[in-house]
Motif scaffolding. Structure first.
Motif, mmCIF file in Angstrom:
data_model
loop_
_atom_site.group_PDB
_atom_site.id
_atom_site.type_symbol
_atom_site.label_atom_id
_atom_site.label_comp_id
_atom_site.label_asym_id
_atom_site.label_seq_id
_atom_site.Cartn_x
_atom_site.Cartn_y
_atom_site.Cartn_z
ATOM 1 N N UNK A 21 0.830 -1.201 0.000
ATOM 2 C CA UNK A 21 0.000 0.000 0.000
ATOM 3 C C UNK A 21 0.869 1.257 0.000
ATOM 4 N N UNK A 22 1.889 1.268 0.852
ATOM 5 C CA UNK A 22 2.784 2.426 0.927
ATOM 6 C C UNK A 22 3.490 2.647 -0.403
ATOM 7 N N UNK A 23 3.967 1.563 -1.033
ATOM 8 C CA UNK A 23 4.659 1.701 -2.308
ATOM 9 C C UNK A 23 3.744 2.253 -3.395
ATOM 10 N N UNK A 24 2.465 1.855 -3.359
ATOM 11 C CA UNK A 24 1.525 2.335 -4.361
ATOM 12 C C UNK A 24 1.192 3.813 -4.162
ATOM 13 N N UNK A 25 1.220 4.262 -2.921
ATOM 14 C CA UNK A 25 0.794 5.637 -2.618
ATOM 15 C C UNK A 25 1.959 6.622 -2.523
ATOM 16 N N UNK A 26 3.157 6.111 -2.218
ATOM 17 C CA UNK A 26 4.299 6.993 -1.990
ATOM 18 C C UNK A 26 5.157 7.078 -3.245
ATOM 19 N N UNK A 27 5.453 8.261 -3.739
ATOM 20 C CA UNK A 27 6.342 8.399 -4.898
ATOM 21 C C UNK A 27 7.702 7.771 -4.624
ATOM 22 N N UNK A 28 8.328 7.221 -5.654
ATOM 23 C CA UNK A 28 9.579 6.493 -5.491
ATOM 24 C C UNK A 28 10.683 7.356 -4.912
ATOM 25 N N UNK A 29 10.673 8.642 -5.204
ATOM 26 C CA UNK A 29 11.749 9.515 -4.725
ATOM 27 C C UNK A 29 11.723 9.690 -3.208
ATOM 28 N N UNK A 30 10.596 9.354 -2.558
ATOM 29 C CA UNK A 30 10.506 9.486 -1.111
ATOM 30 C C UNK A 30 10.804 8.168 -0.378
ATOM 31 N N UNK A 31 11.123 7.122 -1.108
ATOM 32 C CA UNK A 31 11.385 5.837 -0.479
ATOM 33 C C UNK A 31 12.787 5.777 0.095
ATOM 34 N N UNK A 32 12.979 4.907 1.060
ATOM 35 C CA UNK A 32 14.272 4.773 1.723
ATOM 36 C C UNK A 32 15.301 4.167 0.787
ATOM 37 N N UNK A 33 16.585 4.510 0.944
ATOM 38 C CA UNK A 33 17.640 3.877 0.159
ATOM 39 C C UNK A 33 17.663 2.361 0.423
ATOM 40 N N UNK A 34 18.115 1.604 -0.551
ATOM 41 C CA UNK A 34 18.122 0.144 -0.434
ATOM 42 C C UNK A 34 18.907 -0.367 0.757
ATOM 43 N N UNK A 35 20.022 0.292 1.081
ATOM 44 C CA UNK A 35 20.831 -0.159 2.220
ATOM 45 C C UNK A 35 20.037 -0.032 3.512
ATOM 46 N N UNK A 36 19.349 1.087 3.680
ATOM 47 C CA UNK A 36 18.580 1.320 4.902
ATOM 48 C C UNK A 36 17.386 0.373 4.975
ATOM 49 N N UNK A 37 16.614 0.295 3.883
ATOM 50 C CA UNK A 37 15.442 -0.583 3.887
ATOM 51 C C UNK A 37 15.843 -2.047 4.044
ATOM 52 N N UNK A 38 17.036 -2.406 3.521
ATOM 53 C CA UNK A 38 17.514 -3.780 3.678
ATOM 54 C C UNK A 38 17.811 -4.118 5.128
ATOM 55 N N UNK A 39 18.471 -3.200 5.833
ATOM 56 C CA UNK A 39 18.769 -3.418 7.243
ATOM 57 C C UNK A 39 17.485 -3.501 8.070
ATOM 58 N N UNK A 40 16.526 -2.644 7.750
ATOM 59 C CA UNK A 40 15.244 -2.670 8.466
ATOM 60 C C UNK A 40 14.497 -3.976 8.189
ATOM 61 N N UNK A 41 14.565 -4.445 6.947
ATOM 62 C CA UNK A 41 13.879 -5.691 6.579
ATOM 63 C C UNK A 41 14.448 -6.867 7.349
ATOM 64 N N UNK A 42 15.777 -7.026 7.317
ATOM 65 C CA UNK A 42 16.395 -8.153 8.024
ATOM 66 C C UNK A 42 16.165 -8.039 9.526
ATOM 67 N N UNK A 43 16.244 -6.828 10.049
ATOM 68 C CA UNK A 43 15.986 -6.641 11.475
ATOM 69 C C UNK A 43 14.570 -7.037 11.847
ATOM 70 N N UNK A 44 13.622 -6.698 10.991
ATOM 71 C CA UNK A 44 12.223 -7.036 11.260
ATOM 72 C C UNK A 44 12.002 -8.544 11.180
#
Length: 363
Positions: free
Chosen positions: A291-314
């Motif tokens: 849902x967030x990806x569909x509503x949030x423009x790509x330029x506002x998304x987190x960098x891959x390194x940050x989102x990757x760390x958050x994903x593995x942590x979660x």
């Protein structure tokens, strides 16, 4: 080795149980092969309109057949291969779909391993595949050996650290086991097979982790059996833009139920719902991510390194909370060690190893 006990059970008693388990294992897999031969024959001669009536009872049988086994190594693996993957593949085959359906029909030598094991014939030529650096086999074996030494001192270490070690252990063992199964299947079927893991530690999102990197045969089986039918049924109610949301949740719900069945095979412990809760939580989380990806423009998304760390942590933190407790409650670590001792005792009685090898890091 009557003096060597684990939970009050001698290794001799465990060896006797293991011998009975091996006999049941042979019986179960003989039945599986016979049933798949029947399904293969039915697929060639029975009209498609009658195929479901002929094959679906076998799919139901595969759900309960692994309950004949009670060990982690034999029962748990058989439950995953047969009660989950093979039964779902037969459901697709009964509907003239899935990896077992082909024109012309697959030869029996290819039909059986494709039905039983988490493998998929490679569609991309080997020389066109990307060659990313992967953790090699020697590194994995060395890491597993170090983890075993760590388990020997687990009474002096924080439980969360031990569970983190379990995360690494499960990943390496699954990847090595599935690679071994794939190699054996490749030797018999003589085709290139796709790997089942795609470096999950490099995932940049939950969608990336579950859909494109972790145990890839599972999403490839659940996609046509659960995701697509639910998405088609939801589209008139939610619209095509949002139809994937209930489909994703339903897919994780079914995955959670099948994981509950596999864990039940480990220890015959009454399900607590924690394993189901883990997959329901990730189904909701992945739905929210979409849902967030569909509503949030790509330029506002987190960098891959940050989102990757958050994903593995979660993934790791929720595993500590909901995924590992059912395994610990079922005594998977101690039971696995008991089975290992029983297998070593079995080899010792046949003079294949020295008695000095009969030790366990959990004791």
């Amino acid at each position: 080795m009557k003096g060597n006990k684990l939970n009050g059970i001698t290794t001799t008693q465990s060896r006797e149980r293991m011998e009975g388990e091996i006999k049941n294992f042979i019986l179960v897999w003989t039945t599986v092969v016979g049933c798949l031969w029947y399904c293969h024959s039915v697929g060639k001669v029975v009209p498609s309109s009658l195929r479901r009536l002929s094959i679906l009872p076998i799919s139901c049988l595969f759900l309960i057949l692994p309950l004949k086994l009670t060990s982690i190594h034999l029962g748990g693996v058989t439950s995953f291969f047969i009660a989950w993957l093979a039964s779902f593949k037969l459901i697709l085959f009964a509907s003239a779909a899935g990896p077992l359906h082909s024109h012309p029909p697959l030869p029996l030598s290819r039909f059986i391993p494709l039905a039983c094991f988490p493998i998929k014939i490679q569609t991309t030529p080997h020389d066109q595949q990307s060659h990313k650096p992967r953790i090699n086999l020697a590194t994995k074996i060395t890491t597993l050996a170090l983890l075993i030494r760590v388990y020997g001192n687990k009474d002096h270490l924080h439980p969360k650290f031990i569970w983190f070690c379990y995360c690494i252990h499960i990943y390496f063992m699954l990847e090595m086991l599935l690679a071994l199964v794939g190699a054996v299947a490749k030797a018999f079927s003589r085709v290139e097979l796709e790997p089942q893991f795609n470096e999950p530690y490099l995932a940049t999102s939950l969608q990336d982790f579950w859909g494109r990197r972790w145990n890839l045969m599972v999403p490839k089986i659940l996609h046509p059996t659960v995701f697509q039918p639910v998405r088609r049924a939801s589209a008139p109610l939610t619209g095509r833009r949002w139809a994937a949301i209930p489909a994703v949740f339903s897919t994780f719900l079914v995955s959670g139920l099948m994981h509950e069945l596999v864990v039940y095979n480990f220890g015959r412990v009454r399900p607590t719902g924690e394993m189901l809760g883990f997959f329901v939580l990730h189904g909701l989380s992945l739905s929210a991510e979409i849902v967030v990806k569909k509503m949030l423009p790509e330029k506002f998304r987190l960098p891959g390194v940050v989102s990757g760390m958050l994903t593995l942590g979660y993934v790791i933190s929720t595993s500590f909370w909901l995924f590992f407790p059912p395994f610990i409650a079922a005594g998977a670590d101690l039971k696995g060690c008991t089975e290992s001792l029983a297998f070593l005792e079995f080899l010792k009685t046949r003079r294949l190893i020295s008695p000095a090898h009969l030790s366990c890091p959990f004791l």
